[in-house]
Write an enzyme that holds these catalytic residues in place. Sequence first.
Site, PDB file in Angstrom:
ATOM      1  N   LYS A  28      20.000  -8.408 -35.608  1.00  8.36           N
ATOM      2  CA  LYS A  28      18.833  -8.979 -36.283  1.00  8.36           C
ATOM      3  C   LYS A  28      18.887 -10.501 -36.301  1.00  8.36           C
ATOM      4  O   LYS A  28      17.878 -11.170 -36.044  1.00  8.36           O
ATOM      5  CB  LYS A  28      18.728  -8.417 -37.708  1.00  8.36           C
ATOM      6  CG  LYS A  28      17.492  -8.884 -38.483  1.00  8.36           C
ATOM      7  CD  LYS A  28      17.099  -7.870 -39.532  1.00  8.36           C
ATOM      8  CE  LYS A  28      18.069  -7.830 -40.710  1.00  8.36           C
ATOM      9  NZ  LYS A  28      17.776  -8.887 -41.719  1.00  8.36           N
ATOM     10  N   ASP A 327      26.896  -9.310 -45.453  1.00 10.84           N
ATOM     11  CA  ASP A 327      25.937  -8.202 -45.427  1.00 10.84           C
ATOM     12  C   ASP A 327      26.607  -6.834 -45.422  1.00 10.84           C
ATOM     13  O   ASP A 327      25.943  -5.812 -45.660  1.00 10.84           O
ATOM     14  CB  ASP A 327      25.035  -8.314 -44.195  1.00 10.84           C
ATOM     15  CG  ASP A 327      24.034  -9.446 -44.308  1.00 10.84           C
ATOM     16  OD1 ASP A 327      23.682  -9.807 -45.443  1.00 10.84           O
ATOM     17  OD2 ASP A 327      23.623  -9.976 -43.269  1.00 10.84           O
ATOM     18  N   LYS A 354      20.498 -11.266 -53.068  1.00 13.37           N
ATOM     19  CA  LYS A 354      20.027 -10.656 -51.827  1.00 13.37           C
ATOM     20  C   LYS A 354      18.744  -9.870 -52.125  1.00 13.37           C
ATOM     21  O   LYS A 354      18.058 -10.135 -53.104  1.00 13.37           O
ATOM     22  CB  LYS A 354      21.129  -9.768 -51.247  1.00 13.37           C
ATOM     23  CG  LYS A 354      22.317 -10.543 -50.684  1.00 13.37           C
ATOM     24  CD  LYS A 354      21.919 -11.276 -49.412  1.00 13.37           C
ATOM     25  CE  LYS A 354      23.106 -11.877 -48.703  1.00 13.37           C
ATOM     26  NZ  LYS A 354      22.710 -12.532 -47.435  1.00 13.37           N
ATOM     27  N   ARG A 358      23.087  -6.832 -55.377  1.00 20.48           N
ATOM     28  CA  ARG A 358      23.858  -5.781 -54.711  1.00 20.48           C
ATOM     29  C   ARG A 358      25.144  -5.420 -55.448  1.00 20.48           C
ATOM     30  O   ARG A 358      25.645  -4.303 -55.282  1.00 20.48           O
ATOM     31  CB  ARG A 358      24.149  -6.182 -53.262  1.00 20.48           C
ATOM     32  CG  ARG A 358      22.902  -6.067 -52.394  1.00 20.48           C
ATOM     33  CD  ARG A 358      23.132  -6.474 -50.952  1.00 20.48           C
ATOM     34  NE  ARG A 358      21.939  -6.180 -50.160  1.00 20.48           N
ATOM     35  CZ  ARG A 358      21.709  -6.665 -48.950  1.00 20.48           C
ATOM     36  NH1 ARG A 358      22.595  -7.465 -48.378  1.00 20.48           N
ATOM     37  NH2 ARG A 358      20.606  -6.343 -48.300  1.00 20.48           N
TER      38      ARG A 358
END
Length: 447
Positions: A28, A327, A354, A358
């Site tokens: 990505k 991530d 994020k 998270r």
Amino acid sequence: MNMPGATQPRRFCRSGPLHGRILVPGDKSISHRAIMLASLAVGTSTITGLLESADVTATAAAMRATGASIEQVKPGVWRIDGVGVGSLLQPAAALDMGNSGTSTRLLMGLFASHGIQTVFTGDASLSRRPMGRVIQPLALMGAQFTVNADDTLPLTMRGADPAVPIHYRLQVASAQVKSAILLAALNTAGSTIVVEPTPTRDHTERMLRGFGANLSIDIGDDGARIITMQGPQDLHPCDIEVPGDPSSAAFFVVAALLVPGSDLTIANVGMNPTRAALLDVLRAMGGSIEEEDHRVIGGEPVADLRVRHSELKGIEIDPASTAAMIDEFPILFVAAALASGRTVTQGLEELRVKESDRLAVMSAALTFAGASVEEHADGLTIEGTGGAMLRGTLPGQSIATMLDHRIAMSMAIAGLVSEAGVTVDDMRPVATSFPQFERLLGDVQCR
């Protein structure tokens, strides 16, 4: 996040061994940058392996709105005719970034040195995420902003004409802030310098060089990376092959490590050293992960990963590795929940801003599924089961993912190693980064 259509709850049940060979979709981070830089090159570039997710198509739509010609030739193959550095057009309407923080922050940098006015909007989730860390250096370069009091979307930016070069030391380890400054430097006369105390993913530097930009990277006396670009720069078109996304591969790596009897190969995975810390951590926990057929694709190191079921042990994770695996922490927390002993993480304040908080959401989700988790201000401490299955969720219960794609996929993997299975409340957000996730998971379970 505002998602179209009805919610899509899914139940993921205890799995037999995972076998086979799979390809995960394109990276990505690289996909975003390839579209942006090809749109600034004069001539035609071809990108193969492009991730065709909602986040990446938001970047493509923004570059179309500012003059680039972007066409899908066939699935995964895109042709882009760029307009040249300094030649971006004023967009006719606000740019809707959906849920993509990467699109927003990098495009802010790209447009900051062009004399155009741009309005950035996003969904409810993106509109809560802070933009001040990018606004600060871009404002020093001369860009002007009209923004909410808490530096969130929607915001209006007027690019500087001309922009002013800066010498900027990053306040937080952020590849997005670094990249935004370097992209602004493309159309800025003079030497722009970014000092990076903690190394972050270097896809922008690699790809800038691939498109012909001249930048230098030195190491300071304190060990910081010093990146210098002399602008303005002209970019030439080139063909890019996007490797598989290591963040997407991470879900299948952990699944194969945890599900007994598994022997799974994940092909064509990007092995950029600024992204590979998760593999080092999982190996330190006892994971069997072999790298095969090393090669270079589009300037990026690539390998096939052969992953076999392993008995993992808990460890204390060095905070210095955070930037290289930021991530991947949600799925690492799942691995820790099944390990023997205690896993301790710290220095993870970034996870609270994020797509969701998270730390809080994964702590609640894993606890609900039967794991032993203690939440701290900057991390989680997880007492693993020693390989025993998690309890899972009862029929009628579901894990609250807060519409966060990485939480949803992580808890799907947790369902494979739970007695009762795990119901994820909504899988729609997965389309932002990994639309093929459920299909590939079914493929490796059915072989």
